[in-house]
Design a protein around this motif. Structure first.
Motif, mmCIF file in Angstrom:
data_model
loop_
_atom_site.group_PDB
_atom_site.id
_atom_site.type_symbol
_atom_site.label_atom_id
_atom_site.label_comp_id
_atom_site.label_asym_id
_atom_site.label_seq_id
_atom_site.Cartn_x
_atom_site.Cartn_y
_atom_site.Cartn_z
ATOM 1 N N LEU A 154 55.903 -11.728 55.598
ATOM 2 C CA LEU A 154 55.033 -12.727 56.219
ATOM 3 C C LEU A 154 53.803 -12.912 55.368
ATOM 4 C CD1 LEU A 154 54.355 -14.557 58.674
ATOM 5 C CD2 LEU A 154 53.294 -12.547 59.716
ATOM 6 N N LEU B 265 59.291 -9.203 62.721
ATOM 7 C CA LEU B 265 58.438 -9.303 61.533
ATOM 8 C C LEU B 265 58.675 -8.145 60.559
ATOM 9 C CD1 LEU B 265 55.099 -10.525 63.140
ATOM 10 C CD2 LEU B 265 56.870 -11.881 61.983
ATOM 11 N N VAL C 184 54.564 -16.586 66.790
ATOM 12 C CA VAL C 184 54.468 -15.262 66.177
ATOM 13 C C VAL C 184 53.321 -14.513 66.839
ATOM 14 C CG1 VAL C 184 53.997 -14.002 64.046
ATOM 15 C CG2 VAL C 184 55.464 -16.036 64.003
ATOM 16 N N ASP C 185 53.613 -13.293 67.305
ATOM 17 C CA ASP C 185 52.615 -12.465 67.984
ATOM 18 C C ASP C 185 52.624 -11.079 67.341
ATOM 19 O OD1 ASP C 185 50.932 -11.041 69.620
ATOM 20 O OD2 ASP C 185 52.009 -11.497 71.471
ATOM 21 N N THR C 186 51.716 -10.862 66.420
ATOM 22 C CA THR C 186 51.668 -9.585 65.712
ATOM 23 C C THR C 186 51.186 -8.440 66.607
ATOM 24 O OG1 THR C 186 49.444 -10.043 64.889
ATOM 25 C CG2 THR C 186 51.293 -10.678 63.473
ATOM 26 N N CYS D 13 60.823 -9.204 57.780
ATOM 27 C CA CYS D 13 60.372 -10.407 57.047
ATOM 28 C C CYS D 13 59.248 -10.053 56.075
ATOM 29 C CB CYS D 13 59.779 -11.445 58.005
ATOM 30 S SG CYS D 13 60.862 -12.017 59.283
ATOM 31 N N ARG E 244 56.689 -7.776 66.365
ATOM 32 C CA ARG E 244 56.765 -6.963 65.154
ATOM 33 C C ARG E 244 58.164 -6.433 64.872
ATOM 34 N NH1 ARG E 244 52.213 -4.681 67.544
ATOM 35 N NH2 ARG E 244 53.275 -2.671 67.656
ATOM 36 N N ILE F 191 57.826 -14.039 68.919
ATOM 37 C CA ILE F 191 58.328 -13.300 67.762
ATOM 38 C C ILE F 191 57.400 -12.114 67.523
ATOM 39 C CG2 ILE F 191 58.986 -13.433 65.332
ATOM 40 C CD1 ILE F 191 60.560 -15.327 67.263
ATOM 41 N N SER G 288 60.063 -8.603 70.690
ATOM 42 C CA SER G 288 60.165 -10.051 70.831
ATOM 43 C C SER G 288 60.633 -10.393 72.241
ATOM 44 C CB SER G 288 61.142 -10.614 69.805
ATOM 45 O OG SER G 288 60.636 -10.433 68.506
#
Length: 134
Positions: A131, A126, A45-47, A129, A123, A121, A52
């Motif tokens: 999170l 995300l 996960v990479d905010t 989702c 934003r 993964i 992606s």
């Protein structure tokens, strides 16, 4: 609401992923008996990423065609990337009875080997989702 739980380890927030052809392509291929198996791997996960990504090796193993080319900005500046349309599933491989989080059609960028993950993964995923980091 179904829930998946993953630990945060030294490498970051790691999730189990399943990548396949976009659902609108996969379903007819599967019905005709021509579907390839999905790519199973590790996602991180990479905010900080707005899009992606999936490794070039995973995309090639699935035979996903390039849909477009664009640029993205990373820590080293702008980089040209190819874009592909896939289906992405986040799952708990250790608990296959749990439901998966699925996006049937997602535009992803490619990235070369080197990152210790098969998928990034961002934003864009995300945003669909809830999170919770505890």
């Amino acid at each position: 609401m179904p829930q998946l739980t993953f630990p945060i380890i030294t490498e970051g927030l790691i999730v189990d992923v399943l990548v396949n052809l976009e659902a609108s392509v996969l379903l007819p291929a599967r019905a005709a008996g021509h579907a390839r198996p999905p790519f199973l791997g590790k996602g991180i996960v990479d905010t900080a990423s707005n899009v992606s990504g999936v490794t070039i090796a995973a995309l090639r193993s699935l035979g996903v065609p390039i849909e477009a080319t664009d640029t993205t900005t990373g820590i080293g500046g702008q980089v040209a990337v190819d874009l592909y349309r896939v289906s992405l599933h986040i799952r708990d491989a250790g608990k296959p009875h749990l439901p998966m989080f699925t996006i049937p059609s997602l535009l992803v960028m490619d990235f070369p080997a080197g990152l210790d993950a098969d998928a990034l993964i961002g934003r864009d995923v995300l945003a669909h989702c809830k999170l919770l980091v505890d």
